[in-house]
Design an enzyme around this catalytic site. Structure first.
Site, PDB file in Angstrom:
ATOM      1  N   GLY A  10       0.819  -1.216   0.000  1.00  0.00           N
ATOM      2  CA  GLY A  10       0.000   0.000   0.000  1.00  0.00           C
ATOM      3  C   GLY A  10       0.851   1.264   0.000  1.00  0.00           C
ATOM      4  N   SER A 124      -4.303   6.522  13.773  1.00  0.00           N
ATOM      5  CA  SER A 124      -4.601   7.754  13.041  1.00  0.00           C
ATOM      6  C   SER A 124      -4.977   8.863  14.008  1.00  0.00           C
ATOM      7  CB  SER A 124      -5.775   7.467  12.104  1.00  0.00           C
ATOM      8  OG  SER A 124      -6.309   8.660  11.612  1.00  0.00           O
ATOM      9  N   ALA A 125      -4.689  10.103  13.596  1.00  0.00           N
ATOM     10  CA  ALA A 125      -5.123  11.267  14.371  1.00  0.00           C
ATOM     11  C   ALA A 125      -6.643  11.319  14.475  1.00  0.00           C
ATOM     12  CB  ALA A 125      -4.630  12.528  13.684  1.00  0.00           C
ATOM     13  N   TYR A 148     -14.629   4.212  10.714  1.00  0.00           N
ATOM     14  CA  TYR A 148     -13.210   3.962  10.437  1.00  0.00           C
ATOM     15  C   TYR A 148     -12.360   4.347  11.654  1.00  0.00           C
ATOM     16  CZ  TYR A 148      -8.495   5.100   8.895  1.00  0.00           C
ATOM     17  OH  TYR A 148      -7.123   5.197   8.823  1.00  0.00           O
ATOM     18  N   LYS A 152      -9.880   2.108  14.483  1.00  0.00           N
ATOM     19  CA  LYS A 152      -8.518   2.407  14.943  1.00  0.00           C
ATOM     20  C   LYS A 152      -8.477   2.435  16.471  1.00  0.00           C
ATOM     21  CE  LYS A 152      -6.513   2.664  11.010  1.00  0.00           C
ATOM     22  NZ  LYS A 152      -5.623   1.570  10.631  1.00  0.00           N
ATOM     23  N   ASP A 294     -16.143  16.694   8.486  1.00  0.00           N
ATOM     24  CA  ASP A 294     -14.818  17.339   8.482  1.00  0.00           C
ATOM     25  C   ASP A 294     -14.660  18.247   9.703  1.00  0.00           C
ATOM     26  OD1 ASP A 294     -13.603  16.295   6.273  1.00  0.00           O
ATOM     27  OD2 ASP A 294     -13.927  18.037   4.976  1.00  0.00           O
TER      28      ASP A 294
HETATM   29  P1  NAD Z   1      -3.463   1.527   1.562  1.00  0.00           P
HETATM   30  O1  NAD Z   1      -4.866   1.142   1.296  1.00  0.00           O
HETATM   31  O2  NAD Z   1      -2.671   2.108   0.456  1.00  0.00           O
HETATM   32  O3  NAD Z   1      -2.651   0.297   2.173  1.00  0.00           O
HETATM   33  C1  NAD Z   1      -3.264  -0.730   2.901  1.00  0.00           C
HETATM   34  C2  NAD Z   1      -2.745  -2.043   2.352  1.00  0.00           C
HETATM   35  O4  NAD Z   1      -3.324  -3.111   3.073  1.00  0.00           O
HETATM   36  C3  NAD Z   1      -3.104  -2.246   0.887  1.00  0.00           C
HETATM   37  O5  NAD Z   1      -1.975  -2.711   0.195  1.00  0.00           O
HETATM   38  C4  NAD Z   1      -4.197  -3.295   0.921  1.00  0.00           C
HETATM   39  O6  NAD Z   1      -4.218  -4.065  -0.250  1.00  0.00           O
HETATM   40  C5  NAD Z   1      -3.782  -4.080   2.151  1.00  0.00           C
HETATM   41  N1  NAD Z   1      -4.885  -4.804   2.814  1.00  0.00           N
HETATM   42  C6  NAD Z   1      -6.083  -4.309   3.184  1.00  0.00           C
HETATM   43  N2  NAD Z   1      -6.809  -5.257   3.795  1.00  0.00           N
HETATM   44  C7  NAD Z   1      -6.043  -6.378   3.816  1.00  0.00           C
HETATM   45  C8  NAD Z   1      -6.235  -7.700   4.309  1.00  0.00           C
HETATM   46  N3  NAD Z   1      -7.373  -8.060   4.911  1.00  0.00           N
HETATM   47  N4  NAD Z   1      -5.241  -8.586   4.160  1.00  0.00           N
HETATM   48  C9  NAD Z   1      -4.081  -8.244   3.558  1.00  0.00           C
HETATM   49  N5  NAD Z   1      -3.845  -7.021   3.064  1.00  0.00           N
HETATM   50  C10 NAD Z   1      -4.818  -6.095   3.189  1.00  0.00           C
HETATM   51  O7  NAD Z   1      -3.500   2.542   2.812  1.00  0.00           O
HETATM   52  P2  NAD Z   1      -2.333   3.434   3.411  1.00  0.00           P
HETATM   53  O8  NAD Z   1      -2.682   4.851   3.161  1.00  0.00           O
HETATM   54  O9  NAD Z   1      -1.019   2.908   3.022  1.00  0.00           O
HETATM   55  O10 NAD Z   1      -2.600   3.179   4.961  1.00  0.00           O
HETATM   56  C11 NAD Z   1      -1.920   2.168   5.674  1.00  0.00           C
HETATM   57  C12 NAD Z   1      -2.472   2.136   7.087  1.00  0.00           C
HETATM   58  O11 NAD Z   1      -2.339   3.428   7.686  1.00  0.00           O
HETATM   59  C13 NAD Z   1      -3.949   1.780   7.146  1.00  0.00           C
HETATM   60  O12 NAD Z   1      -4.174   0.967   8.274  1.00  0.00           O
HETATM   61  C14 NAD Z   1      -4.614   3.126   7.343  1.00  0.00           C
HETATM   62  O13 NAD Z   1      -5.834   3.013   8.012  1.00  0.00           O
HETATM   63  C15 NAD Z   1      -3.588   3.862   8.184  1.00  0.00           C
HETATM   64  N6  NAD Z   1      -3.677   5.324   8.066  1.00  0.00           N
HETATM   65  C16 NAD Z   1      -3.672   5.896   6.817  1.00  0.00           C
HETATM   66  C17 NAD Z   1      -3.806   7.281   6.705  1.00  0.00           C
HETATM   67  C18 NAD Z   1      -3.845   7.925   5.343  1.00  0.00           C
HETATM   68  O14 NAD Z   1      -4.344   9.074   5.237  1.00  0.00           O
HETATM   69  N7  NAD Z   1      -3.306   7.322   4.288  1.00  0.00           N
HETATM   70  C19 NAD Z   1      -3.928   8.082   7.851  1.00  0.00           C
HETATM   71  C20 NAD Z   1      -3.903   7.459   9.088  1.00  0.00           C
HETATM   72  C21 NAD Z   1      -3.783   6.069   9.194  1.00  0.00           C
HETATM   73  N1  UFG Z   2     -10.610  18.695   0.933  1.00  0.00           N
HETATM   74  C1  UFG Z   2     -11.158  19.494  -0.052  1.00  0.00           C
HETATM   75  N2  UFG Z   2     -11.454  18.918  -1.253  1.00  0.00           N
HETATM   76  C2  UFG Z   2     -11.212  17.594  -1.514  1.00  0.00           C
HETATM   77  C3  UFG Z   2     -10.663  16.799  -0.496  1.00  0.00           C
HETATM   78  C4  UFG Z   2     -10.380  17.377   0.714  1.00  0.00           C
HETATM   79  O1  UFG Z   2     -11.382  20.686   0.151  1.00  0.00           O
HETATM   80  O2  UFG Z   2     -11.525  17.131  -2.633  1.00  0.00           O
HETATM   81  C5  UFG Z   2     -10.251  19.309   2.236  1.00  0.00           C
HETATM   82  C6  UFG Z   2     -10.997  18.692   3.410  1.00  0.00           C
HETATM   83  O3  UFG Z   2     -12.214  19.365   3.604  1.00  0.00           O
HETATM   84  C7  UFG Z   2      -9.980  18.918   4.542  1.00  0.00           C
HETATM   85  C8  UFG Z   2      -8.632  18.809   3.856  1.00  0.00           C
HETATM   86  O4  UFG Z   2      -8.887  19.040   2.471  1.00  0.00           O
HETATM   87  O5  UFG Z   2     -10.102  20.230   5.055  1.00  0.00           O
HETATM   88  C9  UFG Z   2      -7.985  17.443   4.010  1.00  0.00           C
HETATM   89  O6  UFG Z   2      -8.892  16.439   3.608  1.00  0.00           O
HETATM   90  P1  UFG Z   2      -8.419  14.936   3.297  1.00  0.00           P
HETATM   91  O7  UFG Z   2      -9.607  14.209   2.798  1.00  0.00           O
HETATM   92  O8  UFG Z   2      -7.208  14.965   2.446  1.00  0.00           O
HETATM   93  O9  UFG Z   2      -7.945  14.399   4.700  1.00  0.00           O
HETATM   94  P2  UFG Z   2      -8.743  14.287   6.100  1.00  0.00           P
HETATM   95  O10 UFG Z   2      -8.061  15.212   7.041  1.00  0.00           O
HETATM   96  O11 UFG Z   2     -10.176  14.437   5.908  1.00  0.00           O
HETATM   97  O12 UFG Z   2      -8.496  12.760   6.499  1.00  0.00           O
HETATM   98  C10 UFG Z   2      -7.222  12.112   6.411  1.00  0.00           C
HETATM   99  C11 UFG Z   2      -7.447  10.645   6.050  1.00  0.00           C
HETATM  100  C12 UFG Z   2      -8.105   9.924   7.186  1.00  0.00           C
HETATM  101  C13 UFG Z   2      -7.298  10.069   8.419  1.00  0.00           C
HETATM  102  C14 UFG Z   2      -7.040  11.505   8.726  1.00  0.00           C
HETATM  103  C15 UFG Z   2      -6.015  11.543   9.831  1.00  0.00           C
HETATM  104  O13 UFG Z   2      -8.269  10.551   4.914  1.00  0.00           O
HETATM  105  O14 UFG Z   2      -8.140   8.555   6.877  1.00  0.00           O
HETATM  106  O15 UFG Z   2      -6.490  12.198   7.590  1.00  0.00           O
HETATM  107  O16 UFG Z   2      -5.833  12.807  10.287  1.00  0.00           O
HETATM  108  F1  UFG Z   2      -7.940   9.494   9.460  1.00  0.00           F
END
Ligand code: NAD
Ligand code: UFG
Length: 336
Positions: A10, A124-125, A148, A152, A294
């Site tokens: 991922g 996550s935050a 979601y 967490k 949001d």
């Molecule tokens: P991502 O979706 O790119 O990566 C997750 C990976 O896990 C993917 O490769 C997916 O194929 C794999 N996966 C999902 N379910 C599975 C399962 N049951 N078995 C095996 N593999 C599985 O997401 P990411 O952005 O890389 O996020 C990684 C982690 O960090 C996640 O747990 C996500 O919740 C957490 N996180 C992400 C963000 C963000 O904004 N990207 C913020 C906070 C926390």
């Molecule tokens: N935003 C827009 N237009 C868009 C997308 C987002 O204006 O098309 C704004 C949102 O309103 C927000 C900011 O951009 O003010 C950031 O939004 P994101 O969707 O990029 O991110 P979030 O802060 O909503 O959420 C992200 C991840 C969550 C995670 C969280 C952790 O998506 O999974 O950060 O802080 F939990």
């Protein structure tokens, strides 16, 4: 160290592999590619010139997962695998509770079966919810506002209980702020399926011409320019945070929680401006209604990670936009 990485193909996982392999850790990836491509793993191999094990496997498949554990005998696990779309979690909460929570339990059972006692978990935050004060520190009350976020929170609690069953069990819960950007090679990056939910990939697809314009969700928040404020952290900084966390296992017992953020809040307008500068492209936008759920503004207090892990975020929003643009312009259709 021998480290089993769930979800290693991922977005954050693939960048973390680069950090870990450059520090000579031995890696085994388990991923079912539900939201990723195995091509990312091939590119990591090429970029690092290091090989590693790779298993196409759902972490919910206990017997197969145990086989992988028995053969690889990991000393630690980094657990990224899970579903992460907030909106989807509201439409189908049971899917999220099943995939994320059952997945984590299945993983902890496999760890128990082969005496693997150290885990780093991607939290996550979003577990903090409505800010009582800002910046959020690790002691801020927890009140996630969507399914979601609650997965967490629940997994954090499950892992805490798991560590209590054995004095040698250790867990590091990493609360990420907004991971963005891409490896500076432009070879790996964020490749969302369909229309992106998140700001940076959306802007990148507008810049490259895949999408017509950005919708800015609200310009009437009580913030310095009316748009939402977040703590955007370069995914390569975040990746290094995992390598630092793994090193910290020798210095701790039980559970430690760390925010991983920059400590700076950036507004949507500021991100758009930085991306325009980095890409040289216009980013047309419309002001749209606020998005449900949001929060107006939040950012991290990351002093604990700075002091104990010896880690801090180095990249600026300009670096983030440059690297995000590099990835998107080099891979217009992502890994496809
Ligand atoms: P991502 O979706 O790119 O990566 C997750 C990976 O896990 C993917 O490769 C997916 O194929 C794999 N996966 C999902 N379910 C599975 C399962 N049951 N078995 C095996 N593999 C599985 O997401 P990411 O952005 O890389 O996020 C990684 C982690 O960090 C996640 O747990 C996500 O919740 C957490 N996180 C992400 C963000 C963000 O904004 N990207 C913020 C906070 C926390
Ligand atoms: N935003 C827009 N237009 C868009 C997308 C987002 O204006 O098309 C704004 C949102 O309103 C927000 C900011 O951009 O003010 C950031 O939004 P994101 O969707 O990029 O991110 P979030 O802060 O909503 O959420 C992200 C991840 C969550 C995670 C969280 C952790 O998506 O999974 O950060 O802080 F939990």
């Amino acid at each position: 160290m021998r480290i089993l990485v769930t979800g290693g193909a991922g977005y954050i996982g693939s960048h973390t592999l680069i950090s870990l392999l450059s520090k000579e850790h031995e890696i085994c990836v388990v991923d079912n590619y539900v939201n990723s491509s195995p091509i990312a793993l091939d590119r990591v191999r090429r970029l690092t010139n290091h090989d590693f094990e790779q298993h196409d496997l759902d972490i919910g498949n206990g017997p197969e997962l145990s086989n992988v554990f028995t053969k690889f005998q990991p000393e630690a696990v980094i657990h990224f695998a899970g579903l992460k779309a907030v909106g989807e979690s509201e439409r189908d909460p049971l899917l999220y509770y099943h995939e994320n929570i059952s997945g984590a339990i299945s993983l902890l059972k496999a760890m128990d079966a082969c005496n693997c006692r150290q885990i780093v978990f991607s939290s996550s935050a979003t577990v903090y919810g409505e800010p009582c004060y800002l910046p959020y520190d690790e002691k801020h009350p927890l009140a996630p506002i969507n399914p979601y976020g609650r997965t967490k929170y629940f997994i954090e609690e499950i892992i805490k209980d798991w560590t209590k069953t054995d004095n040698n069990k250790k867990a590091i819960l990493l609360r990420y702020f907004n991971p963005v950007g891409a490896d500076n090679s432009g070879e790996i990056g964020e490749d969302p399926d369909g229309i992106p939910n998140n700001l940076l990939p959306f802007i990148a697809q507008v810049a490259v011409g895949r999408l017509e314009h950005l919708n800015i969700f609200g310009d009437d928040y009580d913030t310095r320019d009316g748009t939402g404020i977040r703590d955007y952290i370069h995914v390569s900084d975040l990746a290094d945070g995992h390598a630092a966390a793994v090193n910290y296992f020798t210095k701790m017992s039980g559970v430690e929680i760390f925010n991983l953020g920059t400590g700076n809040g950036i507004s949507v307008f500021e991100v758009v401006e930085a991306f325009k500068q980095a890409s040289g492209k216009d980013i047309p936008f419309h002001i749209a209604p606020r998005r449900n759920g949001d929060l107006p503004a939040y950012w991290a207090e990351s002093k604990k990670a700075n002091n104990l892990l010896g880690w801090s975020a180095n990249y600026t929003i300009d670096d983030i936009c440059r690297d995000s643009w590099h990835w998107q312009s080099k891979n217009q259709e992502g890994y496809k």
